[in-house]
Scaffold this motif. Structure first.
Motif, mmCIF file in Angstrom:
data_model
loop_
_atom_site.group_PDB
_atom_site.id
_atom_site.type_symbol
_atom_site.label_atom_id
_atom_site.label_comp_id
_atom_site.label_asym_id
_atom_site.label_seq_id
_atom_site.Cartn_x
_atom_site.Cartn_y
_atom_site.Cartn_z
ATOM 1 N N GLU A 52 67.652 80.049 68.799
ATOM 2 C CA GLU A 52 67.090 81.392 68.639
ATOM 3 C C GLU A 52 67.894 82.203 67.624
ATOM 4 O OE1 GLU A 52 64.527 84.597 69.067
ATOM 5 O OE2 GLU A 52 64.315 82.504 69.725
ATOM 6 N N ALA A 53 69.218 82.091 67.682
ATOM 7 C CA ALA A 53 70.056 82.820 66.729
ATOM 8 C C ALA A 53 69.789 82.361 65.303
ATOM 9 C CB ALA A 53 71.530 82.639 67.074
ATOM 10 N N GLU A 54 69.633 81.070 65.105
ATOM 11 C CA GLU A 54 69.349 80.562 63.762
ATOM 12 C C GLU A 54 67.971 80.983 63.294
ATOM 13 O OE1 GLU A 54 72.194 76.582 63.615
ATOM 14 O OE2 GLU A 54 70.023 76.349 63.907
ATOM 15 N N LEU A 55 67.016 81.040 64.193
ATOM 16 C CA LEU A 55 65.685 81.487 63.815
ATOM 17 C C LEU A 55 65.714 82.945 63.369
ATOM 18 C CD1 LEU A 55 62.650 80.859 63.624
ATOM 19 C CD2 LEU A 55 62.434 81.582 66.014
ATOM 20 N N LEU A 56 66.479 83.785 64.063
ATOM 21 C CA LEU A 56 66.608 85.184 63.658
ATOM 22 C C LEU A 56 67.284 85.292 62.295
ATOM 23 C CD1 LEU A 56 67.681 86.894 67.010
ATOM 24 C CD2 LEU A 56 65.464 87.057 65.865
ATOM 25 N N ALA A 57 68.329 84.488 62.073
ATOM 26 C CA ALA A 57 69.028 84.522 60.785
ATOM 27 C C ALA A 57 68.110 84.077 59.657
ATOM 28 C CB ALA A 57 70.268 83.634 60.847
ATOM 29 N N ALA A 58 67.322 83.025 59.894
ATOM 30 C CA ALA A 58 66.389 82.555 58.866
ATOM 31 C C ALA A 58 65.322 83.599 58.578
ATOM 32 C CB ALA A 58 65.752 81.244 59.313
ATOM 33 N N THR A 59 64.870 84.298 59.602
ATOM 34 C CA THR A 59 63.846 85.329 59.407
ATOM 35 C C THR A 59 64.416 86.507 58.632
ATOM 36 O OG1 THR A 59 62.837 84.642 61.501
ATOM 37 C CG2 THR A 59 62.117 86.728 60.564
ATOM 38 N N ARG A 60 65.653 86.875 58.917
ATOM 39 C CA ARG A 60 66.287 87.935 58.120
ATOM 40 C C ARG A 60 66.417 87.498 56.656
ATOM 41 N NH1 ARG A 60 69.634 88.876 62.945
ATOM 42 N NH2 ARG A 60 68.952 90.877 63.811
ATOM 43 N N ALA A 61 66.727 86.239 56.445
ATOM 44 C CA ALA A 61 66.795 85.732 55.070
ATOM 45 C C ALA A 61 65.439 85.855 54.393
ATOM 46 C CB ALA A 61 67.268 84.276 55.078
ATOM 47 N N LEU A 63 63.014 87.985 55.086
ATOM 48 C CA LEU A 63 62.700 89.390 54.829
ATOM 49 C C LEU A 63 63.540 89.955 53.688
ATOM 50 C CD1 LEU A 63 62.415 90.775 58.485
ATOM 51 C CD2 LEU A 63 60.541 90.200 56.918
ATOM 52 N N SER A 64 64.736 89.430 53.501
ATOM 53 C CA SER A 64 65.615 89.924 52.437
ATOM 54 C C SER A 64 65.204 89.423 51.067
ATOM 55 C CB SER A 64 67.063 89.494 52.713
ATOM 56 O OG SER A 64 67.569 90.098 53.867
ATOM 57 N N CYS A 65 64.567 88.285 51.007
ATOM 58 C CA CYS A 65 64.268 87.640 49.727
ATOM 59 C C CYS A 65 63.431 88.553 48.827
ATOM 60 C CB CYS A 65 63.529 86.329 49.967
ATOM 61 S SG CYS A 65 63.066 85.479 48.439
ATOM 62 N N PRO A 66 63.940 88.931 47.651
ATOM 63 C CA PRO A 66 63.205 89.864 46.790
ATOM 64 C C PRO A 66 62.008 89.255 46.086
ATOM 65 C CG PRO A 66 65.189 89.135 45.687
ATOM 66 C CD PRO A 66 65.251 88.580 47.082
ATOM 67 N N THR A 67 61.951 87.925 46.035
ATOM 68 C CA THR A 67 60.858 87.250 45.333
ATOM 69 C C THR A 67 59.858 86.605 46.285
ATOM 70 O OG1 THR A 67 62.304 85.312 45.115
ATOM 71 C CG2 THR A 67 62.183 86.828 43.235
ATOM 72 N N ALA A 68 60.014 86.864 47.593
ATOM 73 C CA ALA A 68 59.121 86.294 48.610
ATOM 74 C C ALA A 68 59.012 84.776 48.454
ATOM 75 C CB ALA A 68 57.742 86.942 48.546
ATOM 76 N N SER A 69 60.153 84.136 48.238
ATOM 77 C CA SER A 69 60.182 82.698 47.970
ATOM 78 C C SER A 69 60.387 81.849 49.215
ATOM 79 C CB SER A 69 61.295 82.382 46.965
ATOM 80 O OG SER A 69 61.114 83.085 45.758
ATOM 81 N N ILE A 70 60.665 82.478 50.356
ATOM 82 C CA ILE A 70 60.914 81.749 51.592
ATOM 83 C C ILE A 70 59.654 81.784 52.450
ATOM 84 C CG2 ILE A 70 62.299 81.625 53.698
ATOM 85 C CD1 ILE A 70 64.566 82.961 52.124
ATOM 86 N N ASP A 75 53.482 78.230 62.952
ATOM 87 C CA ASP A 75 53.716 79.489 63.659
ATOM 88 C C ASP A 75 54.690 80.372 62.890
ATOM 89 O OD1 ASP A 75 52.059 78.577 65.655
ATOM 90 O OD2 ASP A 75 53.704 77.841 66.919
ATOM 91 N N LYS A 76 54.338 81.647 62.771
ATOM 92 C CA LYS A 76 55.175 82.592 62.030
ATOM 93 C C LYS A 76 56.176 83.252 62.976
ATOM 94 C CE LYS A 76 52.670 81.594 58.510
ATOM 95 N NZ LYS A 76 53.188 80.556 57.586
ATOM 96 N N PRO A 77 57.388 83.485 62.513
ATOM 97 C CA PRO A 77 58.399 84.109 63.378
ATOM 98 C C PRO A 77 58.154 85.604 63.542
ATOM 99 C CG PRO A 77 59.276 83.802 61.177
ATOM 100 C CD PRO A 77 57.919 83.155 61.180
ATOM 101 N N ARG A 78 58.725 86.159 64.603
ATOM 102 C CA ARG A 78 58.654 87.605 64.814
ATOM 103 C C ARG A 78 59.559 88.296 63.790
ATOM 104 N NH1 ARG A 78 61.979 91.231 67.076
ATOM 105 N NH2 ARG A 78 63.421 89.593 67.756
ATOM 106 N N LEU A 82 64.119 93.580 62.914
ATOM 107 C CA LEU A 82 65.260 92.812 62.422
ATOM 108 C C LEU A 82 66.079 93.565 61.379
ATOM 109 C CD1 LEU A 82 63.873 89.170 62.194
ATOM 110 C CD2 LEU A 82 64.971 90.353 64.105
ATOM 111 N N PHE A 83 65.474 94.519 60.721
ATOM 112 C CA PHE A 83 66.171 95.380 59.760
ATOM 113 C C PHE A 83 65.737 96.822 59.983
ATOM 114 C CE2 PHE A 83 66.542 91.475 57.017
ATOM 115 C CZ PHE A 83 67.921 91.466 56.958
ATOM 116 N N PRO A 84 66.672 97.764 59.746
ATOM 117 C CA PRO A 84 68.065 97.545 59.348
ATOM 118 C C PRO A 84 68.865 96.878 60.462
ATOM 119 C CG PRO A 84 67.718 99.853 59.879
ATOM 120 C CD PRO A 84 66.366 99.204 59.908
#
Length: 300
Positions: A52-61, A63-70, A75-78, A82-84
């Motif tokens: 679960e912790a890794e899934l949250l970290a990946a989702t934050r990554a 959301l942070s991506c400026p080029t929407a490359s991830i 199934d899509k994560p929640r 997550l931010f701020p």
């Protein structure tokens, strides 16, 4: 949206992937360094999140991506809430990094004297609503010309003052408050602007409570070398001036957090940071190339 038909071949098998539009800004690797790594000049998924912790970290990554490359297939994560992301009491990483600032980080701080934003993320609904719930934004502090992004939209929405050094004002013509010269400027009790010409002529760091140093693109923590570093290849004004700017901070400034626009952030003792900053200045003055750490930590 990331395109699975353009996923980089170095991605680990599984639903999470990075496509070939990645600009290698390093945001994903900062959010989830165990999951995203650099390959062939861009980020890829090194292994799939399994907890679960890794899934949250990946989702934050993502959301942070400026080029929407991830992207994620299936199934899509929640993504709500997550931010701020609070990294220390009252100090938040904004996420939603903007392509206008080459994917730079920005930070939001809640204080009784007034909340402030350091540099700017994308102007997106989830952030705006959360900032509103935390008391709004009274000041926007811009570290330099490159990381202005959507500062004007946040300023208009919240009625915030916008601070920038006069030498970088061209990037924020609507700024209401100018920092001048090279001497430290007290903006409010416990909050100072520290002009550090070098990366740009008008680069500024902001020091809060002798604890948090918001460094823009003038200083960062190298995750690969575990020491402070600076961007030699992305020094737009003067590398020599940047070395002298950082030298002035060695014995005059106390801090326990480095919170960078580009590059790693880190928490350590004042003594550790002072020794690391002194070493960095010596390397800069003697002409040691810092390009290796730049390539492995961040490229933009």
């Amino acid at each position: 949206m990331a395109d699975p038909s353009h996923r980089h071949p170095e991605n680990a098998p599984g639903p999470w992937f990075v496509d070939d539009t990645c600009s290698n800004c390093d945001a994903s690797r900062q959010c989830a360094p165990d999951l995203f790594v650099e390959r062939d000049g861009q980020s890829v998924v090194a292994r799939q999140p399994s907890t679960e912790a890794e899934l949250l970290a990946a989702t934050r990554a993502m959301l942070s991506c400026p080029t929407a490359s991830i992207g994620v297939e299936g199934d899509k994560p929640r993504t709500e809430g997550l931010f701020p992301f609070e990294i220390d009491p009252g100090v938040y990483l904004c996420g939603f990094n903007s392509p206008k600032s080459h994917g730079a980080n920005s930070f939001f701080v809640v204080r009784e004297a007034g909340n402030f934003l350091v540099d700017s993320p994308r102007f997106v609904g989830p952030l705006v609503k959360r900032f509103e719930s935390l008391g709004g934004i009274q000041d926007i502090l811009l570290t330099h010309a490159d990381d202005v992004a959507d500062a004007d939209r946040f300023a208009a929405h919240f009625g915030a003052r916008v601070w920038i050094h006069e030498d970088d004002r061209r990037a924020a013509p609507s700024a209401t408050s100018l920092i001048q010269g090279q001497a430290p400027v007290l903006l409010r009790e416990g909050l100072s602007a520290l002009p550090v010409p070098g990366h740009t002529r008008g680069s500024v760091m902001f020091l809060l409570e002798d604890r948090y140093l918001f460094t823009g693109d003038s200083l960062y923590w190298s995750r690969t070398q575990q020491r402070l570093s600076a961007f030699q290849r992305q020094c737009w004004y003067s590398w020599e001036a940047q070395a002298e700017s950082l030298a002035r901070l060695v014995d005059s400034v106390r801090f326990e957090w480095v919170l960078a626009g580009h590059g790693g952030r880190h928490h350590a003792s004042h003594e550790e940071f002072r020794a690391s900053l002194r070493s960095l200045v010596e390397r800069m003055r003697t002409g040691e190339s810092l390009s290796g750490s730049w390539q492995r930590d961040v490229e933009w």
